[in-house]
Design an enzyme around this catalytic site. Structure first.
Site, PDB file in Angstrom:
ATOM      1  N   ASP A 197       0.826  -1.208   0.000  1.00 43.19           N
ATOM      2  CA  ASP A 197       0.000   0.000   0.000  1.00 43.19           C
ATOM      3  C   ASP A 197       0.868   1.268   0.000  1.00 43.19           C
ATOM      4  O   ASP A 197       2.097   1.197  -0.035  1.00 43.19           O
ATOM      5  CB  ASP A 197      -0.943  -0.066   1.219  1.00 43.19           C
ATOM      6  CG  ASP A 197      -2.281   0.591   0.955  1.00 43.19           C
ATOM      7  OD1 ASP A 197      -2.373   1.437   0.064  1.00 43.19           O
ATOM      8  OD2 ASP A 197      -3.238   0.258   1.679  1.00 43.19           O
ATOM      9  N   GLU A 234      -0.668   1.899  -5.075  1.00 40.50           N
ATOM     10  CA  GLU A 234      -0.479   3.333  -4.807  1.00 40.50           C
ATOM     11  C   GLU A 234      -1.591   4.155  -5.441  1.00 40.50           C
ATOM     12  O   GLU A 234      -1.444   5.353  -5.655  1.00 40.50           O
ATOM     13  CB  GLU A 234       0.942   3.792  -5.148  1.00 40.50           C
ATOM     14  CG  GLU A 234       1.418   3.572  -6.549  1.00 40.50           C
ATOM     15  CD  GLU A 234       0.767   4.518  -7.538  1.00 40.50           C
ATOM     16  OE1 GLU A 234      -0.241   4.096  -8.136  1.00 40.50           O
ATOM     17  OE2 GLU A 234       1.270   5.642  -7.724  1.00 40.50           O
ATOM     18  N   TRP A 235      -2.738   3.488  -5.721  1.00 42.92           N
ATOM     19  CA  TRP A 235      -3.990   4.145  -6.116  1.00 42.92           C
ATOM     20  C   TRP A 235      -3.890   4.920  -7.432  1.00 42.92           C
ATOM     21  O   TRP A 235      -4.656   5.852  -7.677  1.00 42.92           O
ATOM     22  CB  TRP A 235      -4.504   5.065  -4.999  1.00 42.92           C
ATOM     23  CG  TRP A 235      -4.324   4.536  -3.618  1.00 42.92           C
ATOM     24  CD1 TRP A 235      -4.616   3.274  -3.190  1.00 42.92           C
ATOM     25  CD2 TRP A 235      -3.801   5.226  -2.478  1.00 42.92           C
ATOM     26  NE1 TRP A 235      -4.305   3.129  -1.858  1.00 42.92           N
ATOM     27  CE2 TRP A 235      -3.811   4.317  -1.401  1.00 42.92           C
ATOM     28  CE3 TRP A 235      -3.337   6.519  -2.274  1.00 42.92           C
ATOM     29  CZ2 TRP A 235      -3.350   4.659  -0.125  1.00 42.92           C
ATOM     30  CZ3 TRP A 235      -2.888   6.875  -1.007  1.00 42.92           C
ATOM     31  CH2 TRP A 235      -2.895   5.950   0.049  1.00 42.92           C
ATOM     32  N   GLY A 236      -2.901   4.583  -8.258  1.00 49.86           N
ATOM     33  CA  GLY A 236      -2.763   5.269  -9.542  1.00 49.86           C
ATOM     34  C   GLY A 236      -2.168   6.656  -9.423  1.00 49.86           C
ATOM     35  O   GLY A 236      -2.101   7.396 -10.407  1.00 49.86           O
ATOM     36  N   ASP A 256      -9.899   3.710  -3.581  1.00 51.11           N
ATOM     37  CA  ASP A 256     -10.592   2.508  -3.100  1.00 51.11           C
ATOM     38  C   ASP A 256     -12.009   2.395  -3.653  1.00 51.11           C
ATOM     39  O   ASP A 256     -12.755   3.378  -3.696  1.00 51.11           O
ATOM     40  CB  ASP A 256     -10.690   2.537  -1.567  1.00 51.11           C
ATOM     41  CG  ASP A 256      -9.348   2.284  -0.914  1.00 51.11           C
ATOM     42  OD1 ASP A 256      -8.333   2.199  -1.638  1.00 51.11           O
ATOM     43  OD2 ASP A 256      -9.319   2.173   0.325  1.00 51.11           O
TER      44      ASP A 256
HETATM   45  C1  GLA Z   1      -5.932   1.322   1.451  1.00 49.35           C
HETATM   46  C2  GLA Z   1      -6.039   0.339   0.304  1.00 49.35           C
HETATM   47  C3  GLA Z   1      -7.212  -0.575   0.575  1.00 49.35           C
HETATM   48  C4  GLA Z   1      -6.995  -1.301   1.901  1.00 49.35           C
HETATM   49  C5  GLA Z   1      -6.782  -0.303   3.018  1.00 49.35           C
HETATM   50  C6  GLA Z   1      -6.357  -0.976   4.312  1.00 49.35           C
HETATM   51  O1  GLA Z   1      -7.078   2.093   1.513  1.00 49.35           O
HETATM   52  O2  GLA Z   1      -6.204   1.026  -0.907  1.00 49.35           O
HETATM   53  O3  GLA Z   1      -7.385  -1.501  -0.481  1.00 49.35           O
HETATM   54  O4  GLA Z   1      -5.901  -2.154   1.778  1.00 49.35           O
HETATM   55  O5  GLA Z   1      -5.788   0.631   2.678  1.00 49.35           O
HETATM   56  O6  GLA Z   1      -6.111  -0.052   5.334  1.00 49.35           O
END
Ligand code: GLA
Length: 698
Positions: A197, A234-236, A256
């Site tokens: 993450d 890393e969410w893009g 997310d």
């Molecule tokens: C981030 C990630 C999620 C999850 C949470 C856990 O938000 O993007 O997919 O793993 O952390 O805390």
């Protein structure tokens, strides 16, 4: 108002958390991590022998990917979407899921990884700097559950963050500065998959952070002989599709997901354009599945699963299968759809067309066939149509077309279409030739545009059965169901002995609404039955619709006192005379824009669309529009007024620091007026919008 309203918002929250925590890092540890090439996507060599070089430590196997892992998108389970950090995430859950994978045939269908997300560890490392599993959740440690999962012929995954702490506010340890030790611990436990993450990353360069862990995993794998799939999360934010193909096997492309339609849809739209970056061993990851978690309808979950599959996304089940219903197992276990996702060619499907919420997405398959998704983004049934040529298939006399949800093979002359329910997806796989004529002909049934009918009044609808195949349809019969209180009568034949290829059977129906019919949209189930020349029978279902309308009130009246025809809203329902608030009905506050409050109006959230029947009786619409003050410092939207399909007024992009602006519109002669709020072009994020003082003059 600080709930996670969207995926984007979730990512933003973490970004803020990271900034707040900056300065608390053990920088020496960070700096001690091996230096890496500025851009691992290039052939540039790194500064040290252990990072990013062609050969591994001591001349061992290459560190760079591809390494033969994740040749098809990873499939499995992850607890996060169903449990978050709650106590039911424990060793019993992990073992229970492994049991179910085997017992319910999901292992045979391809599901392999049982993955642990955040909250598995204690907040503090031990005296040796090692990670410590939470003894409440994992009383026998992680190795014991790994052994259990392995004994079932399955694999196990774990989670940590490329930061000093993971994302959970409880402050679980992250791996930044501990990469080698943590990777070694994972490998020794028998871990096969790491999700890494982005929280609390201390502003360290993402490529550097993620490459350091890649190399640590590679080194640990070399020592223990355990290959580890590496999932970058890393969410893009740093466009990993540009650099991560030889760093990780998959990378999140978005914030997310949450268990609702607008979140899933928004993520799908962000991930679709990235098709060119995906392939065997390196996948776009639009986040884990929400199928079965209860926040969407089964139709929406089938869309979610269809679209993730045609995007060659990882299929990580996110619902607690120990309590899942049969519909959930049926969706997740659909092997025809899984075969689309797992196709060895590894192409991500691309958008062919997307007008009016009618999406056609096509994926080239290894055997030369195409998977074709006809996805209806709108709330109401729409006919979606493409051709074999448009999805890249060669010319042929006929095509075999398999409906992957109905598990039915049909023939077509090249048309690929269906009337698709609102939020639904029809997923086909189409092969040229392939003995097409031996299957029943594909056909469609649908209705013309929905008529307006007053309570107690009558209206006409025409339905059309169309044979799209290369063989005749026999014994055709079309059925139109009347809901309670309605009368439906056919004015022309509803049956035909034979409809030839390309032929149609059109039927006119007269609908009579009950005297007490409520204003709004009424759907009517539509069916068609026919037989192939071989005698094989085929049934189709579809829907027709009508709008029950009332003449608009004369004079100047508030829109919030009207009944609307239909309304779509991005967060909770549209509210009358209050802001939208949160997701429950009636939970808004006073409509407030720029500090000024309004007693009347409509509170909405992008993306929103409210339709009113004006019956050609109204002259003008007006409102004071703006973002509600409950959005805080965030949000941006645009307001639009549409009259009979033409945009007659728009606000342009409105942000939170603005006072309400007047939005007058000329709606003379329009049958319908739609009030639309878009996301202002920057995604749906705190977009609480007010149509204050919304009025019609009729
Ligand atoms: C981030 C990630 C999620 C999850 C949470 C856990 O938000 O993007 O997919 O793993 O952390 O805390």
């Amino acid at each position: 108002m600080r709930k996670l309203l969207s995926a984007r918002r979730a990512a933003g929250t973490y970004a803020r958390a990271v900034t707040a925590a900056a300065g608390a890092v053990a920088l020496s540890a960070v700096l001690a991590a091996p230096a890496v090439a500025a851009h691992p996507g290039t052939q540039t060599q790194s500064a040290t022998a252990t990072a990013g070089t062609a050969a591994g430590p001591a001349g061992g196997p290459a560190l760079r990917l591809p390494d033969g892992l994740a040749e098809t998108p990873p499939m499995g389970f992850n607890n996060w979407n169903s449990t978050h950090c709650r106590a039911e995430f424990d060793h019993e859950m992990v073992k229970g899921i492994a049991d179910i994978f085997v017992e319910r045939g999901l292992k045979d269908a391809g599901y392999e990884y049982v993955n642990l997300d955040d909250c598995w560890a204690l907040p503090e490392r031990d005296a040796d700097g090692k990670l410590v599993p939470d003894p409440e959740r994992f009383p026998d440690g992680i190795k014991a559950v790994a052994d259990y999962v392995h004994a079932k012929g399955l694999k196990i995954g774990i989670y940590t963050s490329a930061g000093t702490k993971t994302c959970n506010p409880a402050g679980f340890p992250g791996a930044l500065g501990h990469e080698e030790s943590d990777a070694m611990q994972f490998a020794e436990w028998g871990i096969d998959y790491l999700k890494y993450d982005n929280c609390n990353n201390q502003g360290v360069d993402a490529i550097e952070r993620y490459t350091t862990m890649r190399d640590a995993l590679k080194a640990a794998s070399a020592t223990t002989g355990r290959p580890i799939v590496y999932s970058i999360c890393e969410w893009g934010q740093n466009e990993p599709w540009e650099w991560a193909a030889d760093v990780g096997h998959l990378w999140r492309t978005t914030g997310d997901i949450s268990d609702n339609w607008s979140s899933m849809l928004g993520i799908m739209k962000q991930n679709l354009p990235l098709a060119e970056y995906a392939g065997p061993g390196h996948w776009n990851d639009p986040d884990m599945l929400e199928v079965g978690n209860g926040g969407m309808t089964d139709t929406e979950y089938r869309t979610h699963f269809s679209m993730w599959s045609i995007m060659a996304a990882p299929l990580l089940i996110g619902s607690d299968l120990r309590t899942a219903d049969e519909a959930t197992f049926e969706i997740l276990g659909n092997r025809d759809v899984i075969a689309v996702d797992q196709d060895p060619l590894g192409r991500q499907g691309t958008v062919v067309t997307s007008e009016g919420g009618r999406w056609v997405v096509a994926k080239e398959m290894a055997d030369g066939s195409r998977a074709v998704a006809l996805f209806n983004e709108s709330d109401t049934p729409q006919r979606i149509s493409t051709t074999a040529g448009a999805v890249g298939l060669p010319a042929a006399d006929g095509y075999r077309m398999r409906d992957l949800w109905k598990h039915e093979d049909l023939n077509t002359g090249g048309g690929i279409s269906a009337t698709v329910p609102g939020h639904g997806t029809v997923l086909y796989r189409v092969w040229p030739g392939d003995g097409a004529g031996s299957y029943p002909p594909a056909a469609e049934v649908g209705a013309g545009s929905a008529p307006y009918v007053e309570a107690g009044g009558t209206a006409e609808v025409t339905t059309t059965f169309r044979n799209a195949g290369i063989t005749p349809a026999r014994d055709v019969s079309v059925g139109f169901e009347a809901p309670a209180g309605w009368q439906v009568e056919a004015e022309s034949p509803t049956t035909a002995q034979q409809v030839p290829p390309g032929g149609t059977l059109a039927t006119t129906w007269q609908l009579t609404a009950p005297a007490d019919a409520a204003t709004g949209r009424q759907e009517f189930p539509l069916t068609a039955d026919y037989a192939a020349p071989s005698g094989e029978e085929v049934s189709l279902t579809s829907a027709a619709a009508a709008y029950v309308v009332a003449n608009p009130p004369a004079g100047t009246t508030y829109a919030s006192d009207w009944e609307w025809l239909e309304a779509g809203n991005g967060w909770g329902p549209v509210e009358r005379d209050t802001s939208v608030g949160e997701q429950a009905a009636g939970d808004g506050g006073p409509l407030t824009v720029g500090g000024e409050t309004y007693a009347k109006g409509l509170g909405v959230h992008a993306v929103s669309d409210i339709g009113f029947y004006t019956g050609g009786e109204c002259e003008t619409f007006s409102a004071q529009v703006g973002l509600d003050d409950e959005t805080g410092a965030n949000g941006s939207v645009a307001f639009e007024v549409w009259a009979d399909g033409a945009k007659v007024a728009e606000s342009g992009v409105v942000t939170n620091d603005e006072a309400a602006q007047p939005l007058p519109a000329d709606v003379a002669d329009a049958q319908t007026v739609r009030l639309v709020v878009t996301d202002g072009g920057d995604g749906v994020d705190y977009d609480h919008a007010d149509w204050a003082d919304a009025q019609f003059t009729c």
